[in-house]
Design a protein around this motif. Structure first.
Motif, PDB file in Angstrom:
ATOM      1  N   LYS A 199      -5.288   8.603  13.214  1.00 21.13           N
ATOM      2  CA  LYS A 199      -5.584   7.354  12.377  1.00 21.13           C
ATOM      3  C   LYS A 199      -5.017   6.223  13.339  1.00 21.13           C
ATOM      4  CE  LYS A 199      -4.865   8.659   7.486  1.00 21.13           C
ATOM      5  NZ  LYS A 199      -3.961   8.493   6.414  1.00 21.13           N
ATOM      6  N   ARG A 229      12.025   4.417   8.591  1.00 18.89           N
ATOM      7  CA  ARG A 229      11.654   4.766   7.189  1.00 18.89           C
ATOM      8  C   ARG A 229      12.683   5.318   6.384  1.00 18.89           C
ATOM      9  NH1 ARG A 229       7.435   6.956   4.613  1.00 18.89           N
ATOM     10  NH2 ARG A 229       5.449   6.098   5.453  1.00 18.89           N
ATOM     11  N   THR A 239       5.882   9.643   8.534  1.00 17.96           N
ATOM     12  CA  THR A 239       4.655   8.558   8.867  1.00 17.96           C
ATOM     13  C   THR A 239       3.381   8.941   8.197  1.00 17.96           C
ATOM     14  OG1 THR A 239       3.292   7.076  10.529  1.00 17.96           O
ATOM     15  CG2 THR A 239       4.489   9.362  11.337  1.00 17.96           C
ATOM     16  N   LYS A 240       2.487   8.192   7.785  1.00 20.96           N
ATOM     17  CA  LYS A 240       1.241   8.559   7.091  1.00 20.96           C
ATOM     18  C   LYS A 240       0.255   8.083   8.139  1.00 20.96           C
ATOM     19  CE  LYS A 240       3.389   9.713   3.750  1.00 20.96           C
ATOM     20  NZ  LYS A 240       4.747   9.364   3.950  1.00 20.96           N
ATOM     21  N   ASN A 254      -8.335   8.567  -0.913  1.00 19.90           N
ATOM     22  CA  ASN A 254      -7.527   7.813   0.300  1.00 19.90           C
ATOM     23  C   ASN A 254      -8.327   7.115   1.170  1.00 19.90           C
ATOM     24  OD1 ASN A 254      -6.571   8.639   3.415  1.00 19.90           O
ATOM     25  ND2 ASN A 254      -5.268   7.563   2.143  1.00 19.90           N
ATOM     26  N   GLN A 276      10.204  -0.016   5.839  1.00 19.00           N
ATOM     27  CA  GLN A 276      10.718  -0.278   7.515  1.00 19.00           C
ATOM     28  C   GLN A 276      10.749  -1.737   7.729  1.00 19.00           C
ATOM     29  OE1 GLN A 276       7.360   2.288   9.648  1.00 19.00           O
ATOM     30  NE2 GLN A 276       9.250   2.586  10.744  1.00 19.00           N
ATOM     31  N   TYR A 329       0.715   5.505   0.277  1.00 15.43           N
ATOM     32  CA  TYR A 329       0.193   6.838   0.468  1.00 15.43           C
ATOM     33  C   TYR A 329       1.038   8.029   0.511  1.00 15.43           C
ATOM     34  CZ  TYR A 329      -2.982  10.306   2.649  1.00 15.43           C
ATOM     35  OH  TYR A 329      -3.502  11.600   2.803  1.00 15.43           O
ATOM     36  N   GLU A 385       4.076   8.387  -1.045  1.00 15.92           N
ATOM     37  CA  GLU A 385       5.366   7.816  -0.882  1.00 15.92           C
ATOM     38  C   GLU A 385       6.261   7.949  -2.206  1.00 15.92           C
ATOM     39  OE1 GLU A 385       5.781   6.706   1.886  1.00 15.92           O
ATOM     40  OE2 GLU A 385       4.461   5.418   2.758  1.00 15.92           O
ATOM     41  N   HIS A 408      -4.982   2.370   5.032  1.00 13.67           N
ATOM     42  CA  HIS A 408      -3.872   1.420   4.968  1.00 13.67           C
ATOM     43  C   HIS A 408      -4.689   0.152   4.929  1.00 13.67           C
ATOM     44  CE1 HIS A 408      -0.977  -1.351   7.299  1.00 13.67           C
ATOM     45  NE2 HIS A 408      -0.335  -1.046   6.261  1.00 13.67           N
ATOM     46  N   ASP A 435      -3.186   4.588  -2.521  1.00 11.86           N
ATOM     47  CA  ASP A 435      -4.328   4.962  -1.695  1.00 11.86           C
ATOM     48  C   ASP A 435      -4.523   6.509  -1.602  1.00 11.86           C
ATOM     49  OD1 ASP A 435      -6.226   4.737   0.223  1.00 11.86           O
ATOM     50  OD2 ASP A 435      -4.672   4.367   1.712  1.00 11.86           O
ATOM     51  N   LYS A 480       5.303   6.103  20.439  1.00 11.24           N
ATOM     52  CA  LYS A 480       4.614   5.389  19.490  1.00 11.24           C
ATOM     53  C   LYS A 480       5.004   3.811  19.952  1.00 11.24           C
ATOM     54  CE  LYS A 480       3.744   3.960  14.803  1.00 11.24           C
ATOM     55  NZ  LYS A 480       3.174   4.716  13.825  1.00 11.24           N
ATOM     56  N   PRO A 523       0.892  -1.308   0.036  1.00 14.03           N
ATOM     57  CA  PRO A 523      -0.140  -0.088  -0.149  1.00 14.03           C
ATOM     58  C   PRO A 523       0.913   1.280   0.077  1.00 14.03           C
ATOM     59  CG  PRO A 523       0.070  -0.866   2.117  1.00 14.03           C
ATOM     60  CD  PRO A 523       1.000  -1.924   1.227  1.00 14.03           C
ATOM     61  N   ALA A 535       5.298   0.273   2.185  1.00 13.25           N
ATOM     62  CA  ALA A 535       6.321   0.753   1.068  1.00 13.25           C
ATOM     63  C   ALA A 535       7.295   1.585   1.563  1.00 13.25           C
ATOM     64  CB  ALA A 535       5.373   1.983   0.363  1.00 13.25           C
ATOM     65  N   ASP A 536       7.596   1.834   2.691  1.00 11.81           N
ATOM     66  CA  ASP A 536       8.345   2.651   3.189  1.00 11.81           C
ATOM     67  C   ASP A 536       9.951   1.925   3.806  1.00 11.81           C
ATOM     68  OD1 ASP A 536       7.829   1.364   5.632  1.00 11.81           O
ATOM     69  OD2 ASP A 536       7.196   3.249   6.696  1.00 11.81           O
ATOM     70  N   ARG A 574      13.112  -4.128  12.785  1.00 14.06           N
ATOM     71  CA  ARG A 574      12.175  -3.057  11.915  1.00 14.06           C
ATOM     72  C   ARG A 574      13.172  -1.936  12.003  1.00 14.06           C
ATOM     73  NH1 ARG A 574       6.813  -1.979  10.032  1.00 14.06           N
ATOM     74  NH2 ARG A 574       6.387   0.053  10.567  1.00 14.06           N
TER      75      ARG A 574
END
Ligand code: UDP
Ligand code: MG
Length: 309
Positions: free
Chosen positions: A210, A199, A204-205, A69, A96, A10, A12, A72, A41, A131, A8, A93-94, A196
């Protein structure tokens, strides 16, 4: 065997080309047939034109372009619904989730004859303290509240086989918490530990708004326990009320003369019970809102273009 890679995207534009390059390298090493399914997206930047460019020279690049949009989880759902592989990998996609880990997943898949190989984060680089802590607690609380047990420190990065894909496509719920649903399906699921990364570029999206929505979807779709909150708080307040009534009664008998007890405790009671009532109505509201969404039965996403399908 065909392997589908579901990504996915968004906004990017800073990463898609690098992601494409890294995925290509890894796919070459697998020696399998494959398709790279990118879901755009509703990006407002150059992501879609860049993907289109890639898809012109490379037919393994397939694109689902959303009309706006949708989020995710909807993007991943579209990828699973449209992929043609015998196996599919869901990956951000990033970068990570390092694409190279797909090789480990395939190897575990073959060795263990598993249906799902899910990525477990041994460490997470470049994430905020906030986070990390909220994620850690969220997964543990969810496990306490839910009847299904979910592996902790696990995102959507995973390999799934055709059985799981077909089962997934039979699910009708709209507010999907994908990692939970896949755990819930059972079959043979094994972990694959990985580090992990940070990015690759961009930011971050998943803003706090969200994240909260996502957490609430997870909790509401796998636990009815919050609904019982009202019962337990009710029981608690009846008990407290009884004890307090008893105390007042006794005081009244011992010191009848000094008896204008009052204002502070009254205000306290009003605030406290008002709060409890609003809280429990709010919990009810969340569940009803979810029912409302499901009842409307709108599609989870709208695809405006399909490329190379
Ligand atoms: N993403 C998406 N739609 C959204 C938000 C995110 O398709 O509305 C994609 C995003 O492009 C990325 C993946 O979902 O490939 C994970 O998002 P992100 O890396 O921003 O989340 P984080 O890793 O910070 O939790
Ligand atoms: Mg990310």
């Amino acid at each position: 065997m065909v392997l589908s890679v579901i990504t996915p995207c968004y906004n990017e534009e800073l990463v898609v080309e690098e992601t494409y390059r890294r995925l290509k390298e890894v796919m070459a090493k697998t020696g399998m047939n494959y398709e790279l399914v990118f879901i755009n997206d509703g990006s407002r930047d150059n992501t879609y034109p860049l993907l289109l460019q890639l898809s012109e020279s490379d037919k393994t690049v397939k694109i689902l372009n959303f009309s706006r949009n949708f989020g995710h989880q909807c993007a991943v759902t579209a990828g699973i619904n449209h992929c043609t592989g015998d196996l599919a990998v869901i990956i951000d996609a990033d970068l990570q989730d390092p694409p190279e880990v797909i090789l480990d997943m395939l190897e575990i898949y073959r060795r263990e004859q598993a249906n799902v190989v899910y990525g477990v984060r041994k460490s997470r680089e470049g994430e905020s303290w906030f986070k990390l802590t909220t994620a850690k607690w969220f997964y543990r609380i969810l496990n306490k509240l839910s009847d299904v047990q979910f592996p902790v420190d696990t995102g959507d990065f995973r390999l799934i086989d055709r059985k799981i894909i077909d089962e997934f496509n039979r699910l009708h719920e709209k507010n999907k918490y994908i990692r939970g649903l896949i755990s819930w399906m059972g079959y043979k699921q094994v972990p694959c530990y990985y580090e992990r990364k940070e990015r690759f570029a961009g930011e971050t999206k998943y803003p706090l708004r969200k994240m909260l929505k996502f957490a609430s979807t997870g909790l509401l779709s796998f636990s009815k326990k919050p609904l019982k909150l009202a019962i337990w708080l009710g029981v608690l307040s009846v008990l407290v009320g009884l004890i307090y009534a008893l105390v007042i009664l006794i005081l009244k008998i011992i010191h009848p003369e000094s008896f204008v007890l009052g204002w502070t405790s009254t205000i306290f009671m009003i605030i406290f019970f008002g709060g409890i009532q609003l809280l429990t109505i709010g919990v009810l509201g969340e569940y009803i809102g979810n029912l409302f969404d499901e009842a409307k039965d709108r599609p989870e996403y709208i695809i405006s273009e399909k490329v190379n399908f």
